[in-house]
Enzyme design. Structure first.
Site, PDB file in Angstrom:
ATOM      1  N   ASN A  12       0.799  -1.235   0.000  1.00 22.65           N
ATOM      2  CA  ASN A  12       0.000   0.000   0.000  1.00 22.65           C
ATOM      3  C   ASN A  12       0.830   1.283   0.000  1.00 22.65           C
ATOM      4  O   ASN A  12       0.273   2.367  -0.172  1.00 22.65           O
ATOM      5  CB  ASN A  12      -1.003   0.014   1.177  1.00 22.65           C
ATOM      6  CG  ASN A  12      -2.001  -1.108   1.071  1.00 22.65           C
ATOM      7  OD1 ASN A  12      -2.651  -1.253   0.039  1.00 22.65           O
ATOM      8  ND2 ASN A  12      -2.109  -1.920   2.103  1.00 22.65           N
ATOM      9  N   ASN A  75      10.662  -0.278   5.120  1.00 19.94           N
ATOM     10  CA  ASN A  75       9.345  -0.008   5.683  1.00 19.94           C
ATOM     11  C   ASN A  75       8.451  -1.097   5.110  1.00 19.94           C
ATOM     12  O   ASN A  75       8.001  -1.002   3.968  1.00 19.94           O
ATOM     13  CB  ASN A  75       8.837   1.373   5.284  1.00 19.94           C
ATOM     14  CG  ASN A  75       7.466   1.662   5.888  1.00 19.94           C
ATOM     15  OD1 ASN A  75       6.845   0.760   6.480  1.00 19.94           O
ATOM     16  ND2 ASN A  75       6.992   2.885   5.739  1.00 19.94           N
TER      17      ASN A  75
END
Ligand code: CA2
Length: 145
Positions: A12, A75
């Site tokens: 995402n 991340n």
């Protein structure tokens, strides 16, 4: 020759700058790539920022980094809170690993408080917005320089 830092982004994060700016800010992942390249230039580091919505692709990129990269900034998005596979893959990488989260995961839902990445990470930056990636690049300059 400049050392390479692989910067991996999970599910995402391709939507960065397009949704939920109150949590993730207005900068896009392309902006982050440019910022990291700029910080790296000053430190003599190259950067290669990638994003995938697929866990196995991220595992493959970590394996690739074993041969190409001096350090990994990651991340992992929501996979941070679920993925033993990413933890295992990161444990096969010999250089420094820095974990970044744009938001302060400790200020959010309880399920975001645990990270499978942190026990492997040499440092963790949370809640500094996308500036966290630039800070991680600076730290890489110290760790691999
Ligand atoms: O704060 C972070 O960087 C996170 O890794 C982001 C993940 C979240 O699951 C983690 O708990 C914390 C979510 C990434 C979603 O990114 C979006 C960006 C813009 C719009 C929508 C989603």
């Amino acid at each position: 020759m400049a050392k390479l830092i692989t910067i991996l982004n999970g599910p995402n994060l391709n939507l960065l700058g397009q949704r939920q700016p109150e949590i993730y800010g207005r900068e896009t992942l392309d902006d982050v790539a440019r910022m990291c390249a700029e910080v790296g230039r000053a430190l003599g580091l190259d950067s290669d920022l990638r994003q995938s919505n697929h866990e196995g692709v991220l595992v493959d990129w970590i394996h690739e980094a074993r041969a190409t990269s001096a350090g990994i900034i990651i991340n992992a998005g929501a996979l941070t809170h679920t993925s033993v596979a990413l933890f295992d893959a990161l444990n096969t990488f010999e250089g420094p690993v820095l974990e970044v989260h744009i938001s302060n995961i400790h200020k959010r839902e309880a399920f975001r408080h645990h990270s499978y990445i942190s026990p492997r990470a040499d440092g963790v930056i949370v809640g500094f917005g996308v500036e966290g990636y630039a800070l991680a690049m600076r730290r890489m300059g110290t760790l691999v320089g």
